[in-house]
Design an enzyme around this catalytic site. Structure first.
Site, PDB file in Angstrom:
ATOM      1  N   GLU A   1      -1.348  -9.005  -0.282  1.00 39.46           N
ATOM      2  CA  GLU A   1      -2.785  -9.201  -0.060  1.00 39.46           C
ATOM      3  C   GLU A   1      -3.536  -9.247  -1.398  1.00 39.46           C
ATOM      4  OE1 GLU A   1      -2.521  -5.883   2.649  1.00 39.46           O
ATOM      5  OE2 GLU A   1      -3.479  -7.070   4.222  1.00 39.46           O
TER       6      GLU A   1
ATOM      7  N   ALA B   1       0.878  -1.165   0.000  1.00 41.09           N
ATOM      8  CA  ALA B   1       0.000   0.000   0.000  1.00 41.09           C
ATOM      9  C   ALA B   1       0.919   1.219   0.000  1.00 41.09           C
ATOM     10  CB  ALA B   1      -0.881  -0.019   1.235  1.00 41.09           C
TER      11      ALA B   1
ATOM     12  N   GLY C   1       0.239  -4.693   0.941  1.00 44.11           N
ATOM     13  CA  GLY C   1      -0.984  -4.707   0.130  1.00 44.11           C
ATOM     14  C   GLY C   1      -0.800  -5.481  -1.174  1.00 44.11           C
TER      15      GLY C   1
HETATM   16  N1  COA Z   1       4.588   3.222  -1.051  1.00 42.40           N
HETATM   17  C1  COA Z   1       4.955   4.360  -1.635  1.00 42.40           C
HETATM   18  N2  COA Z   1       6.089   4.487  -2.355  1.00 42.40           N
HETATM   19  C2  COA Z   1       6.860   3.405  -2.475  1.00 42.40           C
HETATM   20  C3  COA Z   1       6.541   2.168  -1.890  1.00 42.40           C
HETATM   21  C4  COA Z   1       5.336   2.105  -1.146  1.00 42.40           C
HETATM   22  N3  COA Z   1       4.920   0.971  -0.580  1.00 42.40           N
HETATM   23  N4  COA Z   1       7.507   1.286  -2.167  1.00 42.40           N
HETATM   24  C5  COA Z   1       8.416   1.933  -2.915  1.00 42.40           C
HETATM   25  N5  COA Z   1       8.027   3.214  -3.100  1.00 42.40           N
HETATM   26  C6  COA Z   1       8.719   4.268  -3.831  1.00 42.40           C
HETATM   27  C7  COA Z   1       9.927   4.766  -3.045  1.00 42.40           C
HETATM   28  O1  COA Z   1       9.523   5.736  -2.093  1.00 42.40           O
HETATM   29  C8  COA Z   1      10.766   5.354  -4.151  1.00 42.40           C
HETATM   30  O2  COA Z   1      10.240   6.612  -4.512  1.00 42.40           O
HETATM   31  P1  COA Z   1      11.247   7.863  -4.772  1.00 42.40           P
HETATM   32  O3  COA Z   1      12.090   7.419  -5.935  1.00 42.40           O
HETATM   33  O4  COA Z   1      10.304   8.979  -5.074  1.00 42.40           O
HETATM   34  O5  COA Z   1      12.029   8.019  -3.513  1.00 42.40           O
HETATM   35  C9  COA Z   1      10.500   4.396  -5.320  1.00 42.40           C
HETATM   36  O6  COA Z   1       9.285   3.726  -4.998  1.00 42.40           O
HETATM   37  C10 COA Z   1      11.593   3.365  -5.494  1.00 42.40           C
HETATM   38  O7  COA Z   1      11.774   2.711  -4.259  1.00 42.40           O
HETATM   39  P2  COA Z   1      13.195   2.570  -3.544  1.00 42.40           P
HETATM   40  O8  COA Z   1      12.968   2.365  -2.077  1.00 42.40           O
HETATM   41  O9  COA Z   1      14.101   3.691  -3.933  1.00 42.40           O
HETATM   42  O10 COA Z   1      13.717   1.228  -4.238  1.00 42.40           O
HETATM   43  P3  COA Z   1      14.684   0.140  -3.591  1.00 42.40           P
HETATM   44  O11 COA Z   1      15.018  -0.799  -4.683  1.00 42.40           O
HETATM   45  O12 COA Z   1      15.796   0.771  -2.847  1.00 42.40           O
HETATM   46  O13 COA Z   1      13.774  -0.619  -2.499  1.00 42.40           O
HETATM   47  C11 COA Z   1      11.780  -1.685  -1.666  1.00 42.40           C
HETATM   48  C12 COA Z   1      12.612  -1.317  -2.900  1.00 42.40           C
HETATM   49  C13 COA Z   1      10.464  -2.291  -2.172  1.00 42.40           C
HETATM   50  C14 COA Z   1      12.523  -2.708  -0.814  1.00 42.40           C
HETATM   51  C15 COA Z   1      11.499  -0.432  -0.816  1.00 42.40           C
HETATM   52  O14 COA Z   1      10.990   0.575  -1.696  1.00 42.40           O
HETATM   53  C16 COA Z   1      10.498  -0.622   0.270  1.00 42.40           C
HETATM   54  O15 COA Z   1      10.848  -1.156   1.312  1.00 42.40           O
HETATM   55  N6  COA Z   1       9.226  -0.154   0.048  1.00 42.40           N
HETATM   56  C17 COA Z   1       8.194  -0.161   1.038  1.00 42.40           C
HETATM   57  C18 COA Z   1       7.725  -1.557   1.284  1.00 42.40           C
HETATM   58  C19 COA Z   1       6.647  -1.635   2.321  1.00 42.40           C
HETATM   59  O16 COA Z   1       6.829  -1.390   3.481  1.00 42.40           O
HETATM   60  N7  COA Z   1       5.469  -2.042   1.846  1.00 42.40           N
HETATM   61  C20 COA Z   1       4.369  -2.352   2.674  1.00 42.40           C
HETATM   62  C21 COA Z   1       3.498  -1.215   2.877  1.00 42.40           C
HETATM   63  S1  COA Z   1       2.092  -1.688   3.826  1.00 42.40           S
END
Ligand code: COA
Length: 263
Positions: A117, A69, A114
């Site tokens: 899910e 999400a 999400g």
């Molecule tokens: N919601 C909003 N934005 C998200 C996102 C999320 N769940 N997951 C990734 N993004 C965005 C990042 O903020 C980033 O945006 P930016 O370039 O404007 O800063 C972009 O997507 C790329 O993500 P980034 O973190 O730079 O890539 P990465 O390869 O270093 O890491 C993940 C990838 C998926 C491991 C990491 O983005 C992450 O941990 N995301 C959140 C996961 C999470 O907690 N999801 C559950 C939510 S309930």
């Protein structure tokens, strides 16, 4: 011609088989309100098409199916807004389960929160070797909100769901396969081909019988064995009112392939 939906690509790779590709690359396909609404509209449109036999759902690119999400959008939410957001997500997950045609998730990378899910609400999951599954919500100070605690425990058992959700561990495609969460693990370049192969097999079968069988499995999961079996008897009988039953059994007797209609 298919309508367009924000942040989604809708294509028809085979007759009667549709592919929904989630396309919000800047946020790794994270689910915000607009995307949840688009997905709901797309499923509604496809479900209303009587010819839809299979729907495949994937994420654009090779990095993420859905990275959760939208955490940025959730950061400023009040509890009441969070409840509305959860209702929106829950409604989509129920809608996908209730969709008449089978829905197969093609998980091609991060499948978090999400996103996990969303995949769980599909009828089954094929994953690419680089898929990563997780319910990391507790690390953000929240619980899953689109049905994760409920579906995961039903699908992989209480202990496994506890371990996933309480630790927030990241689970590889291979480990998800061992837990029978995903049906098949394929190389990233073979994932769509694998999905289409599944779709082709399903699409050859009698459409109404496939729809009845899907409903029975979903509804039965929420019933006692006895009530589920009673429901199966009723649908079994109902399937004998279809033209496809007549055709399927005639084709068997005549040793030829069946030519099913949607009736
Ligand atoms: N919601 C909003 N934005 C998200 C996102 C999320 N769940 N997951 C990734 N993004 C965005 C990042 O903020 C980033 O945006 P930016 O370039 O404007 O800063 C972009 O997507 C790329 O993500 P980034 O973190 O730079 O890539 P990465 O390869 O270093 O890491 C993940 C990838 C998926 C491991 C990491 O983005 C992450 O941990 N995301 C959140 C996961 C999470 O907690 N999801 C559950 C939510 S309930």
């Amino acid at each position: 011609m298919a309508p367009t939906f924000d942040c989604l690509l809708l294509t028809q790779p085979q007759d009667d088989v549709w592919l929904i590709t989630i396309d919000r690359p800047k946020a790794l396909n994270a689910l915000n309100k607009a995307l949840l609404t688009s997905l709901s509209q797309a499923f509604q449109w496809l479900d209303a098409l009587p010819t839809t036999k299979v729907i495949l759902l994937t994420g654009n690119g090779d990095k993420a199916f859905v990275a959760g999400a939208d955490v940025v959008a959730m950061q400023a939410m009040t509890a009441l807004e969070a409840r509305d957001f959860s209702h929106l997500g829950m409604a989509l997950m129920h809608q996908i389960e209730a969709c008449s045609a089978p829905v197969i998730a093609l998980v091609n990378g991060y499948c978090l929160g999400g996103g996990c899910e969303l995949a769980l609400s599909c009828d089954y999951i094929l994953a690419s070797e680089n898929a990563v599954f997780s319910q990391p919500e507790v690390s953000l100070g929240i619980t899953p909100g689109f049905g994760g605690t409920q579906r995961l425990a039903r699908y992989i058992g209480k202990g496994n769901a506890m371990q996933w959700i309480l630790t927030g561990d990241r689970i590889s495609a291979q480990d998800a396969h061992k837990l029978t969460l995903c049906h098949q693990v394929l190389s990233p370049s073979e994932l769509l081909k694998g999905g289409l192969a599944q779709a082709e097999k399903i699409a050859k079968n009698a459409p109404q019988a496939v729809r009845f069988a899907k409903q029975l499995i979903h509804q039965g999961l929420n019933l006692s064995l006895h009530d589920g079996c009673q429901l199966e008897t009723e649908r079994f009988a109902l399937s004998f009112t279809t033209q496809d039953q007549t055709e399927g059994m005639a084709a068997f007797a005549e040793r030829r392939p069946a030519r099913f209609s949607h009736q």
